[in-house]
Write a protein that holds these residues in place. Structure first.
Motif, PDB file in Angstrom:
ATOM      1  N   LEU A   1      46.122  42.214  49.810  1.00 13.84           N
ATOM      2  CA  LEU A   1      45.063  41.607  49.003  1.00 13.84           C
ATOM      3  C   LEU A   1      45.319  40.124  48.775  1.00 13.84           C
ATOM      4  O   LEU A   1      44.391  39.309  48.800  1.00 13.84           O
ATOM      5  N   THR A   2      46.585  39.753  48.566  1.00 12.74           N
ATOM      6  CA  THR A   2      46.882  38.332  48.347  1.00 12.74           C
ATOM      7  C   THR A   2      46.605  37.508  49.605  1.00 12.74           C
ATOM      8  O   THR A   2      46.326  36.306  49.499  1.00 12.74           O
ATOM      9  N   GLU A   3      46.628  38.128  50.773  1.00 14.36           N
ATOM     10  CA  GLU A   3      46.391  37.398  52.015  1.00 14.36           C
ATOM     11  C   GLU A   3      44.906  37.262  52.333  1.00 14.36           C
ATOM     12  O   GLU A   3      44.493  36.268  52.946  1.00 14.36           O
ATOM     13  N   VAL A   4      44.096  38.245  51.957  1.00  9.27           N
ATOM     14  CA  VAL A   4      42.672  38.203  52.318  1.00  9.27           C
ATOM     15  C   VAL A   4      41.773  37.918  51.126  1.00  9.27           C
ATOM     16  O   VAL A   4      40.567  37.713  51.295  1.00  9.27           O
ATOM     17  N   GLY A   5      42.321  37.934  49.929  1.00 17.40           N
ATOM     18  CA  GLY A   5      41.504  37.727  48.739  1.00 17.40           C
ATOM     19  C   GLY A   5      42.304  37.163  47.594  1.00 17.40           C
ATOM     20  O   GLY A   5      43.193  36.317  47.790  1.00 17.40           O
ATOM     21  N   THR A   6      42.005  37.624  46.400  1.00 18.83           N
ATOM     22  CA  THR A   6      42.653  37.120  45.192  1.00 18.83           C
ATOM     23  C   THR A   6      43.184  38.279  44.369  1.00 18.83           C
ATOM     24  O   THR A   6      42.442  39.214  44.048  1.00 18.83           O
ATOM     25  N   LEU A   7      44.460  38.237  44.029  1.00 20.12           N
ATOM     26  CA  LEU A   7      45.072  39.218  43.142  1.00 20.12           C
ATOM     27  C   LEU A   7      44.977  38.676  41.717  1.00 20.12           C
ATOM     28  O   LEU A   7      45.520  37.614  41.413  1.00 20.12           O
ATOM     29  N   ILE A   8      44.271  39.387  40.858  1.00 18.27           N
ATOM     30  CA  ILE A   8      44.065  38.924  39.483  1.00 18.27           C
ATOM     31  C   ILE A   8      45.159  39.428  38.553  1.00 18.27           C
ATOM     32  O   ILE A   8      45.739  38.672  37.780  1.00 18.27           O
ATOM     33  N   GLN A   9      45.433  40.726  38.598  1.00 20.49           N
ATOM     34  CA  GLN A   9      46.397  41.310  37.671  1.00 20.49           C
ATOM     35  C   GLN A   9      47.158  42.426  38.366  1.00 20.49           C
ATOM     36  O   GLN A   9      46.588  43.234  39.094  1.00 20.49           O
ATOM     37  N   TRP A  10      48.467  42.488  38.085  1.00 15.12           N
ATOM     38  CA  TRP A  10      49.314  43.538  38.633  1.00 15.12           C
ATOM     39  C   TRP A  10      50.216  44.046  37.529  1.00 15.12           C
ATOM     40  O   TRP A  10      50.879  43.272  36.853  1.00 15.12           O
ATOM     41  N   ARG A  11      50.182  45.333  37.289  1.00 14.88           N
ATOM     42  CA  ARG A  11      51.016  46.063  36.338  1.00 14.88           C
ATOM     43  C   ARG A  11      50.493  45.963  34.896  1.00 14.88           C
ATOM     44  O   ARG A  11      50.143  44.886  34.419  1.00 14.88           O
ATOM     45  N   LEU A  12      50.465  47.130  34.272  1.00 14.28           N
ATOM     46  CA  LEU A  12      50.010  47.264  32.892  1.00 14.28           C
ATOM     47  C   LEU A  12      51.090  47.939  32.059  1.00 14.28           C
ATOM     48  O   LEU A  12      51.912  48.690  32.571  1.00 14.28           O
ATOM     49  N   PHE A  13      51.030  47.726  30.762  1.00 19.54           N
ATOM     50  CA  PHE A  13      52.003  48.309  29.843  1.00 19.54           C
ATOM     51  C   PHE A  13      51.465  49.651  29.342  1.00 19.54           C
ATOM     52  O   PHE A  13      51.230  49.849  28.155  1.00 19.54           O
ATOM     53  N   ILE A  14      51.235  50.581  30.287  1.00 25.82           N
ATOM     54  CA  ILE A  14      50.698  51.892  29.939  1.00 25.82           C
ATOM     55  C   ILE A  14      51.467  52.970  30.681  1.00 25.82           C
ATOM     56  O   ILE A  14      52.186  52.705  31.649  1.00 25.82           O
ATOM     57  N   LYS A  15      51.292  54.192  30.225  1.00 28.98           N
ATOM     58  CA  LYS A  15      51.888  55.359  30.864  1.00 28.98           C
ATOM     59  C   LYS A  15      50.865  56.492  30.817  1.00 28.98           C
ATOM     60  O   LYS A  15      50.357  56.812  29.735  1.00 28.98           O
ATOM     61  N   PRO A  16      50.582  57.118  31.964  1.00 32.26           N
ATOM     62  CA  PRO A  16      50.971  56.724  33.314  1.00 32.26           C
ATOM     63  C   PRO A  16      50.035  55.633  33.833  1.00 32.26           C
ATOM     64  O   PRO A  16      48.981  55.406  33.256  1.00 32.26           O
ATOM     65  N   GLY A  17      50.447  54.940  34.900  1.00 30.05           N
ATOM     66  CA  GLY A  17      49.552  53.973  35.522  1.00 30.05           C
ATOM     67  C   GLY A  17      50.015  52.541  35.491  1.00 30.05           C
ATOM     68  O   GLY A  17      49.200  51.636  35.651  1.00 30.05           O
ATOM     69  N   LYS A  18      51.295  52.300  35.324  1.00 28.52           N
ATOM     70  CA  LYS A  18      51.801  50.929  35.222  1.00 28.52           C
ATOM     71  C   LYS A  18      51.380  50.038  36.392  1.00 28.52           C
ATOM     72  O   LYS A  18      50.943  48.899  36.179  1.00 28.52           O
ATOM     73  N   PRO A  19      51.462  50.487  37.679  1.00 27.37           N
ATOM     74  CA  PRO A  19      51.111  49.587  38.780  1.00 27.37           C
ATOM     75  C   PRO A  19      49.618  49.554  39.112  1.00 27.37           C
ATOM     76  O   PRO A  19      49.223  49.628  40.274  1.00 27.37           O
ATOM     77  N   PHE A  20      48.759  49.464  38.087  1.00 28.99           N
ATOM     78  CA  PHE A  20      47.329  49.323  38.326  1.00 28.99           C
ATOM     79  C   PHE A  20      47.032  47.855  38.615  1.00 28.99           C
ATOM     80  O   PHE A  20      47.459  46.958  37.892  1.00 28.99           O
ATOM     81  N   THR A  21      46.276  47.607  39.691  1.00 30.10           N
ATOM     82  CA  THR A  21      46.054  46.245  40.185  1.00 30.10           C
ATOM     83  C   THR A  21      44.577  46.020  40.432  1.00 30.10           C
ATOM     84  O   THR A  21      43.876  46.932  40.865  1.00 30.10           O
ATOM     85  N   TRP A  22      44.116  44.781  40.171  1.00 30.91           N
ATOM     86  CA  TRP A  22      42.757  44.461  40.556  1.00 30.91           C
ATOM     87  C   TRP A  22      42.648  43.023  41.053  1.00 30.91           C
ATOM     88  O   TRP A  22      43.486  42.176  40.779  1.00 30.91           O
ATOM     89  N   GLY A  23      41.594  42.782  41.796  1.00 33.16           N
ATOM     90  CA  GLY A  23      41.327  41.459  42.353  1.00 33.16           C
ATOM     91  C   GLY A  23      39.992  41.481  43.055  1.00 33.16           C
ATOM     92  O   GLY A  23      39.139  42.316  42.766  1.00 33.16           O
TER      93      GLY A  23
END
Length: 424
Positions: free
Chosen positions: A266-288
């Motif tokens: 994603l960082t190569e073809v677009g834009t990574l906005i956010q990576w990793r959240l302070f939650i359980k379960p689901g810490k490596p949730f990413t969007w862009g």
């Protein structure tokens, strides 16, 4: 490319997602039979007065003269008949049925139960019955008037509003186009159900779970298949999907392992906005996103309001994927579709069991629970299998209970609870 290494709290992440996404602008004309759940793209006007003519609200008699007790019946008018050129004179009446046009000269309609009719077609008002002038007549345009607004832009259509469109003679309505979602899973270990498993392989459950969930909610879904653990192949797949999708949804391949390539692609073809959240379960949730503003992916034909294809990357563990989809990706997809956000209105209930752990969880956690209604109210009980890989526990749950960081929950404590699959 922008990227934040900070761990976001769930509520901050959800607020950011909802604030930075807006509905797609692509519209279409959809037929009545396909409008349920769709969002109007523009106001729809009243074409015809409702009622279109003065008509009877009851089976009975149209009369001329509310101060009388006797009338001579001279006509019979049923629904679908025309009353053009017909005029009631004083002391005269017409047998009339619900929905039939009232003739000129009518002062009221009397219910058939309130009169007695003789052999000479003379009707007499039953003792004790009062007549209110104009009673039981539906006046032209008393409900809807030609040229006014029938339904407003942004309204979500349901069977009643679709019926209202039909009353006005509409066969189609302008609505926001269905959100186009491409769903990928990622990992060399994934095998489609039905094929034999080799050592080290597992069946791909996340992709079919997400696809069926999205389709049940009315999204236009494309199955992108399973991505191999290869950066070049992942990059190409994302670029191609962005050409015909409003959003891309991926599960797996987004953590910190050497074989997790989605984030890097994603960082190569677009834009990574956010990576990793302070939650359980689901810490490596990413969007862009891919497209406008990213410097990559130009020339795509999607239109979700700013020309970008939104990308949401869910964790690979099945429960983590389920939770982050329900709590974060789905509200954002609904925002993009112009739909209301159900997650903004969770339930406030009391725990009926002890959520206490051996050690407090420092992250905000979404515990899989069962809601049951009893005479004394709702009972909120956690399921036994709470591991992020234990889909069997989530399969028996019907809600997620939010516990704040470090919380120990005892019976009677207040919980914020989010029903699962409530829109299916």
């Amino acid at each position: 490319m922008t990227m934040s290494q900070d761990l976001l709290d769930y509520h901050d992440a959800l607020a950011t997602l909802l604030q930075t996404h807006r509905p797609i602008s692509r519209t279409e004309q959809a037929p009545l039979a396909e409008l349920n759940g769709r969002v109007l793209a523009q106001d729809v006007a009243v074409r015809f007065d409702v009622p279109t003519f003065d008509n009877s609200a009851m089976d009975g008699y149209a009369i001329h003269g509310d101060d009388r007790r006797h009338w001579q019946v001279q006509h019979r008018i049923a629904a679908g008949d025309a009353a053009t050129g017909l005029t009631l004179q004083p002391g005269k009446a017409a047998r009339i049925f619900t929905g039939a046009p009232v003739p000129a000269g009518t002062t009221s309609v009397v219910m058939q139960e309130h009169v007695a009719r003789g052999a000479d077609d003379r009707i007499t008002l039953i003792d004790g019955t009062r007549i209110k002038p104009g009673q039981h007549i539906r006046r032209q345009a008393e409900e809807l008037q030609t040229g006014t607004t029938l339904l407003r832009q942004g309204q979500r259509l349901n069977p009643a509003t679709i019926g209202l469109l039909a009353i006005q003679g509409y066969t189609h309505a302008p609505v926001l186009a269905r959100l186009r979602v491409t769903v990928f899973s990622s990992g060399n270990e994934l095998v489609p159900p039905g094929q034999p498993l080799q050592p080290g392989q597992i069946y791909d459950s996340n992709r079919i779970m997400l696809i069926t969930w999205l389709r049940a909610l009315g999204f236009e879904v494309h199955d992108g298949g399973a991505l191999p653990d290869q950066l070049a192949a992942t990059r190409t797949a994302l670029q191609q999907a962005a050409q015909h999708s409003d959003t891309i949804l991926c599960s797996g391949g987004v953590s910190v392992g050497e074989e997790d390539h989605l984030k890097n692609a994603l960082t190569e073809v677009g834009t990574l906005i956010q990576w990793r959240l302070f939650i359980k379960p689901g810490k490596p949730f990413t969007w862009g996103h891919i497209g406008k503003g990213s410097g990559h992916g130009n020339g795509n034909d999607n239109d979700n309001g700013d020309g970008a294809c939104r990308v949401f990357m869910l964790p690979g563990n099945p429960v983590s994927s389920l939770v982050t989809f329900q709590q974060l990706a789905l509200p954002t997809l609904r925002r993009l579709s112009g739909l209301p956000i159900e997650q903004a209105r969770p339930l406030q209930l009391q725990a009926s069991a002890d959520f206490r752990r051996d050690e407090p969880e420092p992250r905000r956690e979404f515990v899989r629970v069962v809601l049951r209604q009893h005479e004394a109210g709702w009972q909120v009980t956690p399921v036994a299998q709470q591991g992020s890989n234990m889909l069997s526990g989530a399969a028996h749950a019907n809600a997620l209970a939010e516990t704040p960081p470090g919380a120990r929950v005892a019976p009677g404590d207040r919980l914020t609870v989010y029903p699962l699959f409530e829109l299916l």
